[in-house]
Design an enzyme around this catalytic site. Sequence first.
Site, PDB file in Angstrom:
ATOM      1  N   HIS A   1       0.118   1.441 -13.642  1.00 45.40           N
ATOM      2  CA  HIS A   1       0.861   0.321 -14.244  1.00 45.40           C
ATOM      3  C   HIS A   1       2.326   0.719 -14.416  1.00 45.40           C
ATOM      4  O   HIS A   1       2.604   1.776 -14.993  1.00 45.40           O
ATOM      5  CB  HIS A   1       0.242  -0.051 -15.592  1.00 45.40           C
TER       6      HIS A   1
ATOM      7  N   GLY B   1       0.786  -1.233   0.000  1.00 50.72           N
ATOM      8  CA  GLY B   1       0.000   0.000   0.000  1.00 50.72           C
ATOM      9  C   GLY B   1       0.816   1.281   0.000  1.00 50.72           C
ATOM     10  O   GLY B   1       0.366   2.306   0.504  1.00 50.72           O
TER      11      GLY B   1
ATOM     12  N   MET C   1      -3.793  -6.729  -7.663  1.00 53.76           N
ATOM     13  CA  MET C   1      -3.319  -7.837  -8.487  1.00 53.76           C
ATOM     14  C   MET C   1      -4.436  -8.816  -8.854  1.00 53.76           C
ATOM     15  O   MET C   1      -4.357 -10.010  -8.604  1.00 53.76           O
ATOM     16  CB  MET C   1      -2.178  -8.572  -7.767  1.00 53.76           C
ATOM     17  N   HIS C   2      -5.489  -8.280  -9.419  1.00 50.31           N
ATOM     18  CA  HIS C   2      -6.578  -9.125  -9.923  1.00 50.31           C
ATOM     19  C   HIS C   2      -7.112  -8.430 -11.162  1.00 50.31           C
ATOM     20  O   HIS C   2      -7.351  -7.227 -11.150  1.00 50.31           O
ATOM     21  CB  HIS C   2      -7.682  -9.264  -8.863  1.00 50.31           C
TER      22      HIS C   2
ATOM     23  N   ASN D   1      -6.082   2.919 -13.201  1.00 46.51           N
ATOM     24  CA  ASN D   1      -5.114   1.928 -12.738  1.00 46.51           C
ATOM     25  C   ASN D   1      -3.704   2.488 -12.888  1.00 46.51           C
ATOM     26  O   ASN D   1      -3.414   3.235 -13.820  1.00 46.51           O
ATOM     27  CB  ASN D   1      -5.239   0.654 -13.583  1.00 46.51           C
TER      28      ASN D   1
ATOM     29  N   ASN E   1       1.504   3.075  -2.634  1.00 46.42           N
ATOM     30  CA  ASN E   1       0.773   4.003  -3.509  1.00 46.42           C
ATOM     31  C   ASN E   1      -0.489   4.517  -2.810  1.00 46.42           C
ATOM     32  O   ASN E   1      -0.868   5.681  -2.966  1.00 46.42           O
ATOM     33  CB  ASN E   1       0.418   3.316  -4.830  1.00 46.42           C
TER      34      ASN E   1
END
Length: 221
Positions: A135, A15, A102-103, A133, A17
């Site tokens: 990335h 966590g 991560m899903h 999101n 971020n």
Amino acid sequence: MAAERKVVVLISGSGTNLQALIDAQNTPALPNARISLVFSNRKAAYGLTRAAQANPPIPTAYLALQPYLKANPGKTRADYDVEVARIVLADNPDLVVLAGFMHIFGEGFLELADGVKPHQEGEAPRKPVPVINLHPALPGVFDGAHAIERAYEAFQKGEIQHSGAMVHRVVKDVDRGEPLIVREVPILKDEPIEAFEERLHKVEHEIIVQGAGKVLAEAKS
């Protein structure tokens, strides 16, 4: 007084971020913004502790795929995605941020977020909620998992000179939504992957706040 904007953050791990977003609440970077829920698909995610220790504490929710399927025989991954969407969207947030989540969601989640389908049968669909999101790669390169490792390996082979990170809108195709913030991060000759990763994460902490601020500002205008 400007109306408060609610943000829901989805995490799977430590966590860091999320912490950047927590620290940016109600600052010029994220004015009138409050994280109203932190959701994790992993029970041991330290991000849940970060949320609980925030001042004021941030509500949390947890639901993992395998325990959900075990507890609901006959249900599928698509049903799980819909259930997560219901939890995440229950409070009508203004923005959903995937911060190291991560899903990979299927259409079930996005149909509820986009206001295409109702949360419950018989209800009218709700207003669309933007989903973004973070990335750790540049647009169109190293989509999906292990992007940092794959970029570092490509640099060692002389295939690339730099990598980067982006915040993008979430669509059905993994990491292919419209890029909102894109930052290049050079890979230095002979540097260990840990050093590159650390520099990349610092950039991520900045751009996740910038991306959230940009979408909230667009929604308001």
